[in-house]
Motif scaffolding. Structure first.
Motif, PDB file in Angstrom:
ATOM      1  N   PHE A 226       0.605  -1.174  -0.153  1.00  0.00           N
ATOM      2  CA  PHE A 226       0.007  -0.100   0.078  1.00  0.00           C
ATOM      3  C   PHE A 226       0.929   1.149  -0.037  1.00  0.00           C
ATOM      4  O   PHE A 226       0.642   2.322  -0.675  1.00  0.00           O
ATOM      5  CB  PHE A 226      -0.792   0.205   1.227  1.00  0.00           C
ATOM      6  N   ALA A 227       1.993   1.153   0.750  1.00  0.00           N
ATOM      7  CA  ALA A 227       3.085   2.392   0.753  1.00  0.00           C
ATOM      8  C   ALA A 227       3.390   2.577  -0.546  1.00  0.00           C
ATOM      9  O   ALA A 227       3.749   3.626  -1.042  1.00  0.00           O
ATOM     10  CB  ALA A 227       3.934   2.152   1.777  1.00  0.00           C
ATOM     11  N   GLY A 228       3.744   1.483  -1.151  1.00  0.00           N
ATOM     12  CA  GLY A 228       4.665   1.523  -2.396  1.00  0.00           C
ATOM     13  C   GLY A 228       3.485   1.926  -3.731  1.00  0.00           C
ATOM     14  O   GLY A 228       3.678   2.848  -4.408  1.00  0.00           O
ATOM     15  N   TYR A 229       2.335   1.304  -3.575  1.00  0.00           N
ATOM     16  CA  TYR A 229       1.372   1.804  -4.528  1.00  0.00           C
ATOM     17  C   TYR A 229       0.937   3.188  -4.327  1.00  0.00           C
ATOM     18  O   TYR A 229       0.747   4.022  -5.428  1.00  0.00           O
ATOM     19  CB  TYR A 229      -0.144   0.938  -4.451  1.00  0.00           C
ATOM     20  N   LEU A 230       0.827   3.817  -3.097  1.00  0.00           N
ATOM     21  CA  LEU A 230       0.402   5.287  -2.608  1.00  0.00           C
ATOM     22  C   LEU A 230       1.627   6.199  -3.597  1.00  0.00           C
ATOM     23  O   LEU A 230       1.317   7.179  -4.369  1.00  0.00           O
ATOM     24  CB  LEU A 230       0.305   5.701  -1.526  1.00  0.00           C
ATOM     25  N   THR A 231       2.864   5.691  -3.140  1.00  0.00           N
ATOM     26  CA  THR A 231       4.019   6.556  -3.566  1.00  0.00           C
ATOM     27  C   THR A 231       3.922   6.322  -5.155  1.00  0.00           C
ATOM     28  O   THR A 231       4.037   7.756  -5.921  1.00  0.00           O
ATOM     29  CB  THR A 231       5.254   6.071  -3.224  1.00  0.00           C
ATOM     30  N   GLU A 232       3.840   5.466  -5.868  1.00  0.00           N
ATOM     31  CA  GLU A 232       3.877   5.213  -7.481  1.00  0.00           C
ATOM     32  C   GLU A 232       2.743   6.152  -8.032  1.00  0.00           C
ATOM     33  O   GLU A 232       2.667   6.647  -9.060  1.00  0.00           O
ATOM     34  CB  GLU A 232       3.878   3.873  -7.716  1.00  0.00           C
ATOM     35  N   LYS A 233       1.452   6.098  -7.366  1.00  0.00           N
ATOM     36  CA  LYS A 233       0.398   6.614  -7.685  1.00  0.00           C
ATOM     37  C   LYS A 233       0.434   8.170  -7.870  1.00  0.00           C
ATOM     38  O   LYS A 233       0.002   8.992  -8.756  1.00  0.00           O
ATOM     39  CB  LYS A 233      -0.984   6.578  -6.949  1.00  0.00           C
ATOM     40  N   ALA A 234       1.159   8.738  -6.640  1.00  0.00           N
ATOM     41  CA  ALA A 234       1.470  10.038  -6.560  1.00  0.00           C
ATOM     42  C   ALA A 234       2.456  10.428  -7.534  1.00  0.00           C
ATOM     43  O   ALA A 234       2.188  11.611  -8.251  1.00  0.00           O
ATOM     44  CB  ALA A 234       2.233  10.411  -5.107  1.00  0.00           C
TER      45      ALA A 234
ATOM     46  N   ILE B   5       6.713   0.493   8.753  1.00  0.00           N
ATOM     47  CA  ILE B   5       5.874   0.694   7.344  1.00  0.00           C
ATOM     48  C   ILE B   5       4.737   1.782   7.448  1.00  0.00           C
ATOM     49  O   ILE B   5       4.389   2.023   6.622  1.00  0.00           O
ATOM     50  CB  ILE B   5       5.804  -0.721   6.610  1.00  0.00           C
ATOM     51  N   TRP B   6       4.118   1.317   8.847  1.00  0.00           N
ATOM     52  CA  TRP B   6       2.925   2.120   9.166  1.00  0.00           C
ATOM     53  C   TRP B   6       3.219   3.356   9.088  1.00  0.00           C
ATOM     54  O   TRP B   6       2.487   4.355   8.808  1.00  0.00           O
ATOM     55  CB  TRP B   6       2.279   1.486  10.607  1.00  0.00           C
ATOM     56  N   PHE B   7       4.455   3.938   9.789  1.00  0.00           N
ATOM     57  CA  PHE B   7       4.782   5.151   9.796  1.00  0.00           C
ATOM     58  C   PHE B   7       5.044   5.751   8.202  1.00  0.00           C
ATOM     59  O   PHE B   7       4.672   7.058   7.897  1.00  0.00           O
ATOM     60  CB  PHE B   7       6.088   5.588  10.455  1.00  0.00           C
ATOM     61  N   SER B   8       5.689   5.050   7.528  1.00  0.00           N
ATOM     62  CA  SER B   8       5.885   5.287   6.088  1.00  0.00           C
ATOM     63  C   SER B   8       4.774   5.888   5.231  1.00  0.00           C
ATOM     64  O   SER B   8       4.640   6.694   4.527  1.00  0.00           O
ATOM     65  CB  SER B   8       6.826   4.340   5.559  1.00  0.00           C
ATOM     66  N   LEU B   9       3.754   4.552   5.657  1.00  0.00           N
ATOM     67  CA  LEU B   9       2.465   4.882   4.795  1.00  0.00           C
ATOM     68  C   LEU B   9       1.664   6.018   5.169  1.00  0.00           C
ATOM     69  O   LEU B   9       1.204   6.737   4.395  1.00  0.00           O
ATOM     70  CB  LEU B   9       1.491   3.486   5.147  1.00  0.00           C
ATOM     71  N   GLY B  10       1.915   6.225   6.482  1.00  0.00           N
ATOM     72  CA  GLY B  10       0.996   7.386   7.260  1.00  0.00           C
ATOM     73  C   GLY B  10       1.393   8.982   6.651  1.00  0.00           C
ATOM     74  O   GLY B  10       0.711   9.763   6.269  1.00  0.00           O
ATOM     75  N   PHE B  11       3.049   8.811   6.690  1.00  0.00           N
ATOM     76  CA  PHE B  11       3.827  10.194   6.397  1.00  0.00           C
ATOM     77  C   PHE B  11       3.384  10.461   4.772  1.00  0.00           C
ATOM     78  O   PHE B  11       3.214  11.369   4.438  1.00  0.00           O
ATOM     79  CB  PHE B  11       5.311  10.079   6.772  1.00  0.00           C
ATOM     80  N   ILE B  12       3.336   9.487   3.901  1.00  0.00           N
ATOM     81  CA  ILE B  12       3.228   9.598   2.443  1.00  0.00           C
ATOM     82  C   ILE B  12       1.915   9.861   2.121  1.00  0.00           C
ATOM     83  O   ILE B  12       1.528  11.006   1.637  1.00  0.00           O
ATOM     84  CB  ILE B  12       3.408   8.159   1.751  1.00  0.00           C
ATOM     85  N   ALA B  13       0.773   9.354   2.775  1.00  0.00           N
ATOM     86  CA  ALA B  13      -0.497   9.665   2.823  1.00  0.00           C
ATOM     87  C   ALA B  13      -0.787  11.181   3.204  1.00  0.00           C
ATOM     88  O   ALA B  13      -1.402  12.125   2.334  1.00  0.00           O
ATOM     89  CB  ALA B  13      -1.379   8.693   3.601  1.00  0.00           C
ATOM     90  N   THR B  14      -0.384  11.602   4.202  1.00  0.00           N
ATOM     91  CA  THR B  14      -0.591  12.836   4.951  1.00  0.00           C
ATOM     92  C   THR B  14       0.288  13.910   4.104  1.00  0.00           C
ATOM     93  O   THR B  14      -0.460  14.914   3.824  1.00  0.00           O
ATOM     94  CB  THR B  14       0.038  13.026   6.379  1.00  0.00           C
TER      95      THR B  14
END
Length: 337
Positions: A69-77, A295-304
């Motif tokens: 999910f972190a990777g997908y969100l980053t690539e989508k951005a 990874i939860w922190f990375s995911l939250g940081f990217i989304a935020t």
């Protein structure tokens, strides 16, 4: 993660099948998609990507699910920035809107091939040379700086590879439908459509340099890297037609992406220090006191970061739009007096 060759084969086959289906179902007959059509298929691909991520979490564990999910969100951005450059290329070459779908699909297919090559090379380097994390991290910090101060004012027609093609190949000035070449008086000429695809292919290569080190900063699983990229690219064509007008309002997108790239770059360098083997750093020993970023922190940081950049952009452009009529009225009154 335990991905077998059979799973790889099935995944790649399904991905290729989706692109073939996209061509015959949507692109083969030239047309400009409506907002409703683009929105419907964008939701479809995003939902598909989310379902796949849940499947990864349920089958392989939520550590890998979170990495996906972190990777997908980053690539989508990052793909949104990709869409912005695609829009510049289409505008610069005056591509008729009814033919833009074909150009986009070919460009996206090229992007996936480019990223596939980079993924394979990256996986090989990571598995054999731990110091490559230092290089990836430093590269992302440089790219973050360039992204923060990026300018999209460069004319795509002045790209070196495009100018090279113009010099060495015979071209006509007019489009002939969506054909790449046309025969005139018995002689074969290329159309501007080929130049557009060349420009987009070159841009895809540049964006692969950004995206692959970035996602390897979130996961070392090549399968997650590939699937996150594939799902991010699958809905890119629809995203282009859906948010084409909105892109001009995302004025802080580049800065938001720069923050994400810098964060992942620092994460890569910290990881490299934790597994350090270079003799001139800490005597060749790992730096154990550096904390592991979950990874939860990375995911939250990217989304935020994405949310903040989007909200600030929309607030800024809305404020500017409100101020513009007032300025216009003042100027009108001055002229009248």
């Amino acid at each position: 993660m335990g991905v077998t060759p059979l799973i790889w084969i099935i995944t790649i086959a399904v991905t290729v099948a989706f692109f073939i289906w996209e061509f015959y179902a949507h692109v083969r007959t030239p047309h400009e998609p409506s907002i409703a059509e683009a929105a419907k298929w964008s939701v479809f691909y995003i939902t598909l990507a989310l379902i796949f991520g849940v499947g990864v979490g349920m089958v392989s564990g939520w550590q890998f699910g979170g990495e996906y999910f972190a990777g997908y969100l980053t690539e989508k951005a990052l793909s949104v920035d990709n869409v912005f450059v695609f829009l510049l290329i289409m505008t610069a070459f005056a591509v008729p809107k009814m033919y833009q779908q074909k150009v986009l699909l070919i460009g996206i297919a090229i992007a996936l091939v480019m990223r596939g090559i980079f993924i394979a090379v990256g996986a090989t380097l990571i598995s054999n040379f731990s110091w490559v994390f230092y290089i990836f991290g430093a590269l992302l910090l440089v790219l973050a700086y360039r992204q923060a101060f990026a300018s999209h004012d460069t004319d795509p027609q002045n790209i070196g590879i495009v100018k090279f093609a113009r010099r060495h190949l015979p071209f006509v000035d007019q489009y002939h439908g969506d054909k790449l070449s046309v025969k005139i008086d018995g002689k074969r000429f290329f159309t501007p459509m080929l130049l557009v695809i060349v420009a987009i292919g070159f841009v895809d290569l540049i964006f692969a340099v950004d995206s692959i080190p970035a996602i390897y900063g979130l996961t070392e699983e090549a399968y997650i890297v590939f699937t996150a990229n594939a799902f991010a690219l699958m809905g890119l064509r629809q995203l282009y037609f859906l948010i084409g007008g909105l892109l001009e309002r995302l004025i802080y997108l580049a800065q938001g992406l720069a923050v994400i790239l810098a964060f992942i770059g620092l994460k890569l360098i910290s990881h490299a220090l934790k597994i350090n083997e270079l003799p001139f750093i800490n005597g060749g020993e790992p730096v154990k006191w550096i904390p592991e970023i979950p990874i939860w922190f990375s995911l939250g940081f990217i989304a935020t970061t994405i949310i903040v950049a989007t909200v600030l952009s929309l607030l800024k452009t809305r404020k500017t739009a409100k101020a513009t009529p007032e300025v216009t009225e003042e100027k009108t009154e001055e002229v009248a007096s």
